[in-house]
Motif scaffolding. Structure first.
Motif, PDB file in Angstrom:
ATOM      1  N   ASN A 287       0.843  -1.194   0.000  1.00  0.00           N
ATOM      2  CA  ASN A 287       0.000   0.000   0.000  1.00  0.00           C
ATOM      3  C   ASN A 287       0.876   1.240   0.000  1.00  0.00           C
ATOM      4  O   ASN A 287       1.992   1.229   0.529  1.00  0.00           O
ATOM      5  CB  ASN A 287      -0.938   0.013   1.211  1.00  0.00           C
ATOM      6  CG  ASN A 287      -2.006   1.097   1.096  1.00  0.00           C
ATOM      7  OD1 ASN A 287      -1.780   2.241   1.464  1.00  0.00           O
ATOM      8  ND2 ASN A 287      -3.156   0.734   0.544  1.00  0.00           N
ATOM      9  N   ASP A 288       0.336   2.308  -0.583  1.00  0.00           N
ATOM     10  CA  ASP A 288       1.097   3.556  -0.677  1.00  0.00           C
ATOM     11  C   ASP A 288       1.352   4.204   0.677  1.00  0.00           C
ATOM     12  O   ASP A 288       2.314   4.972   0.829  1.00  0.00           O
ATOM     13  CB  ASP A 288       0.336   4.575  -1.540  1.00  0.00           C
ATOM     14  CG  ASP A 288       0.196   4.141  -2.977  1.00  0.00           C
ATOM     15  OD1 ASP A 288       0.965   3.266  -3.419  1.00  0.00           O
ATOM     16  OD2 ASP A 288      -0.711   4.656  -3.668  1.00  0.00           O
ATOM     17  N   GLY A 289       0.477   3.940   1.647  1.00  0.00           N
ATOM     18  CA  GLY A 289       0.588   4.680   2.887  1.00  0.00           C
ATOM     19  C   GLY A 289       0.246   6.145   2.670  1.00  0.00           C
ATOM     20  O   GLY A 289      -0.584   6.500   1.825  1.00  0.00           O
ATOM     21  N   ALA A 290       0.930   7.009   3.399  1.00  0.00           N
ATOM     22  CA  ALA A 290       0.640   8.453   3.315  1.00  0.00           C
ATOM     23  C   ALA A 290       1.625   9.213   2.458  1.00  0.00           C
ATOM     24  O   ALA A 290       1.553  10.435   2.368  1.00  0.00           O
ATOM     25  CB  ALA A 290       0.629   9.051   4.726  1.00  0.00           C
ATOM     26  N   SER A 291       2.527   8.499   1.773  1.00  0.00           N
ATOM     27  CA  SER A 291       3.582   9.185   1.024  1.00  0.00           C
ATOM     28  C   SER A 291       3.114   9.574  -0.375  1.00  0.00           C
ATOM     29  O   SER A 291       3.695   9.178  -1.387  1.00  0.00           O
ATOM     30  CB  SER A 291       4.813   8.274   0.923  1.00  0.00           C
ATOM     31  OG  SER A 291       4.481   7.055   0.286  1.00  0.00           O
ATOM     32  N   LYS A 292       2.027  10.360  -0.453  1.00  0.00           N
ATOM     33  CA  LYS A 292       1.522  10.842  -1.731  1.00  0.00           C
ATOM     34  C   LYS A 292       0.667  12.074  -1.470  1.00  0.00           C
ATOM     35  O   LYS A 292       0.323  12.381  -0.324  1.00  0.00           O
ATOM     36  CB  LYS A 292       0.728   9.746  -2.440  1.00  0.00           C
ATOM     37  CG  LYS A 292      -0.384   9.112  -1.598  1.00  0.00           C
ATOM     38  CD  LYS A 292      -1.029   7.961  -2.345  1.00  0.00           C
ATOM     39  CE  LYS A 292      -2.172   7.341  -1.553  1.00  0.00           C
ATOM     40  NZ  LYS A 292      -2.813   6.240  -2.281  1.00  0.00           N
ATOM     41  N   VAL A 293       0.292  12.739  -2.543  1.00  0.00           N
ATOM     42  CA  VAL A 293      -0.354  14.040  -2.371  1.00  0.00           C
ATOM     43  C   VAL A 293      -1.796  13.926  -1.880  1.00  0.00           C
ATOM     44  O   VAL A 293      -2.350  14.887  -1.352  1.00  0.00           O
ATOM     45  CB  VAL A 293      -0.322  14.840  -3.690  1.00  0.00           C
ATOM     46  CG1 VAL A 293       1.111  15.134  -4.095  1.00  0.00           C
ATOM     47  CG2 VAL A 293      -1.051  14.097  -4.809  1.00  0.00           C
ATOM     48  N   GLY A 294      -2.435  12.777  -2.063  1.00  0.00           N
ATOM     49  CA  GLY A 294      -3.808  12.619  -1.605  1.00  0.00           C
ATOM     50  C   GLY A 294      -4.214  11.161  -1.590  1.00  0.00           C
ATOM     51  O   GLY A 294      -3.523  10.298  -2.143  1.00  0.00           O
ATOM     52  N   TYR A 295      -5.347  10.881  -0.956  1.00  0.00           N
ATOM     53  CA  TYR A 295      -5.792   9.490  -0.794  1.00  0.00           C
ATOM     54  C   TYR A 295      -5.965   8.783  -2.131  1.00  0.00           C
ATOM     55  O   TYR A 295      -5.625   7.607  -2.275  1.00  0.00           O
ATOM     56  CB  TYR A 295      -7.112   9.481  -0.015  1.00  0.00           C
ATOM     57  CG  TYR A 295      -7.729   8.116   0.118  1.00  0.00           C
ATOM     58  CD1 TYR A 295      -7.185   7.153   0.970  1.00  0.00           C
ATOM     59  CD2 TYR A 295      -8.869   7.766  -0.614  1.00  0.00           C
ATOM     60  CE1 TYR A 295      -7.753   5.894   1.080  1.00  0.00           C
ATOM     61  CE2 TYR A 295      -9.444   6.519  -0.502  1.00  0.00           C
ATOM     62  CZ  TYR A 295      -8.881   5.578   0.341  1.00  0.00           C
ATOM     63  OH  TYR A 295      -9.446   4.331   0.454  1.00  0.00           O
ATOM     64  N   THR A 296      -6.493   9.465  -3.128  1.00  0.00           N
ATOM     65  CA  THR A 296      -6.757   8.818  -4.410  1.00  0.00           C
ATOM     66  C   THR A 296      -5.572   8.890  -5.369  1.00  0.00           C
ATOM     67  O   THR A 296      -5.629   8.306  -6.456  1.00  0.00           O
ATOM     68  CB  THR A 296      -7.973   9.468  -5.096  1.00  0.00           C
ATOM     69  OG1 THR A 296      -7.699  10.845  -5.342  1.00  0.00           O
ATOM     70  CG2 THR A 296      -9.218   9.327  -4.229  1.00  0.00           C
ATOM     71  N   ALA A 297      -4.511   9.587  -4.992  1.00  0.00           N
ATOM     72  CA  ALA A 297      -3.357   9.750  -5.885  1.00  0.00           C
ATOM     73  C   ALA A 297      -2.470   8.507  -5.857  1.00  0.00           C
ATOM     74  O   ALA A 297      -2.358   7.831  -4.832  1.00  0.00           O
ATOM     75  CB  ALA A 297      -2.553  10.979  -5.476  1.00  0.00           C
ATOM     76  N   PRO A 298      -1.809   8.180  -6.979  1.00  0.00           N
ATOM     77  CA  PRO A 298      -0.873   7.058  -7.005  1.00  0.00           C
ATOM     78  C   PRO A 298       0.505   7.466  -6.498  1.00  0.00           C
ATOM     79  O   PRO A 298       0.811   8.653  -6.350  1.00  0.00           O
ATOM     80  CB  PRO A 298      -0.831   6.681  -8.486  1.00  0.00           C
ATOM     81  CG  PRO A 298      -1.113   7.967  -9.209  1.00  0.00           C
ATOM     82  CD  PRO A 298      -2.032   8.762  -8.322  1.00  0.00           C
ATOM     83  N   SER A 299       1.352   6.476  -6.244  1.00  0.00           N
ATOM     84  CA  SER A 299       2.693   6.721  -5.720  1.00  0.00           C
ATOM     85  C   SER A 299       3.724   5.940  -6.534  1.00  0.00           C
ATOM     86  O   SER A 299       3.632   4.712  -6.632  1.00  0.00           O
ATOM     87  CB  SER A 299       2.779   6.294  -4.248  1.00  0.00           C
ATOM     88  OG  SER A 299       4.113   6.173  -3.827  1.00  0.00           O
ATOM     89  N   VAL A 300       4.694   6.640  -7.109  1.00  0.00           N
ATOM     90  CA  VAL A 300       5.751   5.988  -7.871  1.00  0.00           C
ATOM     91  C   VAL A 300       6.540   5.030  -6.980  1.00  0.00           C
ATOM     92  O   VAL A 300       6.805   3.878  -7.341  1.00  0.00           O
ATOM     93  CB  VAL A 300       6.699   7.027  -8.504  1.00  0.00           C
ATOM     94  CG1 VAL A 300       7.921   6.344  -9.114  1.00  0.00           C
ATOM     95  CG2 VAL A 300       5.976   7.841  -9.558  1.00  0.00           C
ATOM     96  N   ALA A 301       6.907   5.484  -5.791  1.00  0.00           N
ATOM     97  CA  ALA A 301       7.767   4.680  -4.917  1.00  0.00           C
ATOM     98  C   ALA A 301       7.096   3.369  -4.514  1.00  0.00           C
ATOM     99  O   ALA A 301       7.722   2.293  -4.561  1.00  0.00           O
ATOM    100  CB  ALA A 301       8.138   5.488  -3.672  1.00  0.00           C
ATOM    101  N   SER A 302       5.826   3.421  -4.134  1.00  0.00           N
ATOM    102  CA  SER A 302       5.145   2.202  -3.685  1.00  0.00           C
ATOM    103  C   SER A 302       4.852   1.256  -4.844  1.00  0.00           C
ATOM    104  O   SER A 302       4.964   0.028  -4.709  1.00  0.00           O
ATOM    105  CB  SER A 302       3.840   2.566  -2.973  1.00  0.00           C
ATOM    106  OG  SER A 302       4.117   3.279  -1.788  1.00  0.00           O
ATOM    107  N   GLN A 303       4.483   1.822  -5.994  1.00  0.00           N
ATOM    108  CA  GLN A 303       4.267   0.958  -7.158  1.00  0.00           C
ATOM    109  C   GLN A 303       5.569   0.272  -7.565  1.00  0.00           C
ATOM    110  O   GLN A 303       5.579  -0.930  -7.881  1.00  0.00           O
ATOM    111  CB  GLN A 303       3.715   1.777  -8.319  1.00  0.00           C
ATOM    112  CG  GLN A 303       2.274   2.223  -8.133  1.00  0.00           C
ATOM    113  CD  GLN A 303       1.736   2.955  -9.353  1.00  0.00           C
ATOM    114  OE1 GLN A 303       2.202   2.741 -10.476  1.00  0.00           O
ATOM    115  NE2 GLN A 303       0.762   3.833  -9.148  1.00  0.00           N
TER     116      GLN A 303
END
Length: 603
Positions: A287-303
């Motif tokens: 899971n992305d956790g909180a390391s992104k700009v918003g709840y619905t936004a994707p995360s490069v690092a987690s993906q």
């Protein structure tokens, strides 16, 4: 036979430690926009068919005429045929109960049954534990239908209506109706639901918790023929087309559908002689956790992390993967982030560029929400099986925010043969959920099937169904299957029909010498050879006893020679009896039973 089929695959030791954690996909079933079967789905994919439906203002359901006429209202959706129809009697569901059951429950149950049949298993006769993992989309049936029909709820009962619509009961209902004794777990992680379900099923198999597992998802939303209001920057496109990775990509389109796969540990599947579509070498979820700009936004690092972990679990170098079935939703922000994440994961192991095709099934059928991940998995699996990479539609120019030139990837915009390499063909499958639950699986092409052993010159084909109408339909389907698959051995098909199908009241049998003979007799329905009966006549009182007393002078020397030569089990028992009796009779009975050709039997 094509040149691809003639290529020699790499020599692989599937019994080595390298494959100890591998899982086999041994069955597939599903319903997708424009496709009622796996074969039809694959043909649409390879032909580049877009199966999204577009509606007129008069056809649109559930909105006011003003909304339907709004230029911003996109009248498009991927729909499946007749999701409201359900054979309640087949599954022993009361009509009142079926009427208040969310069609997602019904469709998932039907696909689970079909997937087990495709795998060649009757769950009631399977010794091991069968698990089921799956999820569904938001329930719109209760809101759009049941809320307006209190009489139906009253007839079935509020509690029955509740369990027929709650997500919790999706998989447990399948376990109950199909008599499955392994874990039954409903998974809900938004768009990544069904690939997460596949990952959990693999973990259940590898831990020994299950011996076979069903996994997948379903999405059927109401009204069926409806669209959406386009909003700039949101997930849905302005024209109902999904243009994944393209410069004109501005979103995706809603879709309905379902998919279920049957999984077994690879070693067990090979030992049992199962048909293997593909191998799951490894999978991962995070899971992305909180390391992104918003709840619905994707995360490069987690993906990137989930892809890296899946590659590590699979134990394969990324440069040996030549196709990735991406999440590919066609959004201006999502596509660049997904390709950047995939590139980051691959760059940890290889600097190579442009060796891996990228595709998305959403360009064909739209975004199936809870069924999106398994649909992508099926697309990649069928690509491996048929050794072709199907086209990704609507791709003209790459999204300028995606650095394809510096990445390992290119978009597979045309149907392409998938040539053999030094390693087995491999594919990745990516699925990302709103809220940040990411899943990735690494697939590998199936091992070549073991050659079949000797068999009888004639095969007994058996069919059964709950009704005479269904029996006729099953007869037609068998004939069509035989015509479409001349490569399948009749003996293998006969075996599956006998041991891998549930037995029902209405029966039909045919003794056939070859495929052409079987097709002809199934089509003509001649009663002399195609025998039909009703096994329910003696239900409740047991089968009637039949006494047979042969021995009225019909015997002749050598009368069992054909059986002895053709049937190993018969020959084994004759040999055993002859050896047991030799000391007592002072003669080998086989000399009496089977004298040399042309010679008289010893007196």
């Amino acid at each position: 036979m094509s040149g691809i089929e003639k290529e020699r695959a790499p020599v692989v030791d599937y019994g080595s430690d390298e494959y100890a954690e591998a899982v086999a996909i041994v069955g597939i079933a599903g319903r997708w926009p424009g496709a009622e079967s796996v074969a039809e789905f694959w043909e649409n994919l390879r032909q580049g068919v877009e199966s999204v439906s577009f509606f007129s203002e008069e056809e649109v359901e559930g909105v006011t005429p003003e909304t339907a006429a709004d230029p911003a209202y996109v009248k498009a959706k991927g729909i499946i045929r007749d999701p409201e129809w359900f054979d309640a009697g087949f599954f022993d569901v009361a009509p009142q109960e079926a009427a208040v059951m969310d069609p997602q429950h019904r469709v998932f149950l039907e696909c689970a049954w079909s997937a087990l049949e495709d795998a060649g298993y009757d769950a009631s006769r399977y010794d091991g534990r069968v698990g089921v993992f799956g999820g569904m989309s938001i329930n719109t049936y209760m809101l759009m239908n049941l809320a307006l029909n209190p009489d139906a709820v009253r007839a079935a009962g509020q509690f029955q209506a509740l369990i027929g619509n709650a997500n919790d009961h999706l998989t447990t209902r399948v376990a109950y109706k199909l008599d499955l004794r392994g874990p039954a777990v409903t998974v809900q992680t938004a768009c990544s639901t069904s690939l997460v379900a596949v990952h959990m099923a693999c973990q259940s198999l590898l831990s020994g918790e299950s011996d076979m597992a069903l996994a997948g998802g379903v999405a059927v939303t109401f009204p069926l023929r409806t669209g959406y209001l386009y909003q700039e920057g949101m997930i849905f496109s302005p024209d109902g087309h999904c243009r994944a990775f393209d410069a004109e990509a501005r979103g995706t389109v809603n879709g309905n559908g379902a998919g279920v796969v049957v999984l077994k540990r690879l070693a067990d599947a090979l030992d049992d002689g199962d048909h293997v579509y593909a191998i799951v070498r490894g999978s991962a979820v995070n899971n992305d956790g909180a390391s992104k700009v918003g709840y619905t936004a994707p995360s490069v690092a987690s993906q990137a992390a989930v892809v890296t972990e899946a590659l590590s679990m699979a134990g394969v170098p990324p440069e040996t993967i030549s196709y990735v079935e991406a999440h590919g939703s066609g959004t201006p922000m999502g596509d660049p982030i997904e390709v950047a994440a995939l590139t980051r994961a691959y760059r940890t192991r290889t600097p190579e560029r442009g060796f891996c095709a990228l595709g998305s099934v959403k360009t064909n059928i739209g975004h199936l929400d809870a069924a999106a991940g398994v649909s992508g998995l099926v697309r990649a699996t069928l690509a491996l099986r048929h050794r072709q990479i199907p086209p990704t539609l609507h791709f003209r120019e790459p999204n300028p925010r995606i650095d394809f030139d510096g990445s390992p990837f290119y978009v597979g915009a045309e149907l392409a043969d998938w040539p053999a390499g030094a390693a087995p063909r491999r594919a990745g499958v990516n699925s990302l959920g709103v809220g940040g639950t990411n899943a990735h699986a690494v697939l590998e092409e199936a091992p070549a099937p073991a050659p079949g052993g000797p068999s009888r010159p004639r095969q007994l084909l058996v069919l059964s169904a709950k009704t005479t109408t269904a029996l006729e339909a099953a007869t037609d389907r068998l004939a069509t299957h035989l015509e479409a698959h001349p490569e399948q051995a009749l003996a293998d098909l006969a075996y599956t029909l006998q041991v891998g199908r549930r037995e029902f009241r209405h029966r039909r049998v045919l003794m056939a010498g070859d495929r052409e003979d079987a097709v002809r007799e199934l089509r003509e329905r001649g009663p002399q050879r195609l025998l039909t009966g009703d096994a329910g006549a003696g239900e409740g009182s047991g089968r009637p006893v039949v006494f047979m007393f042969p021995g009225l002078g019909e015997q002749y020397s050598g009368m069992a020679r054909g059986l002895y030569a053709a049937e190993p089990a018969f020959a084994e028992e004759v040999d055993r009896c002859a050896e047991l009796l030799r000391p007592h009779l002072g003669v080998d009975l086989r000399e009496l039973l089977f004298p040399p050709e042309g010679a008289a039997a010893p007196s």
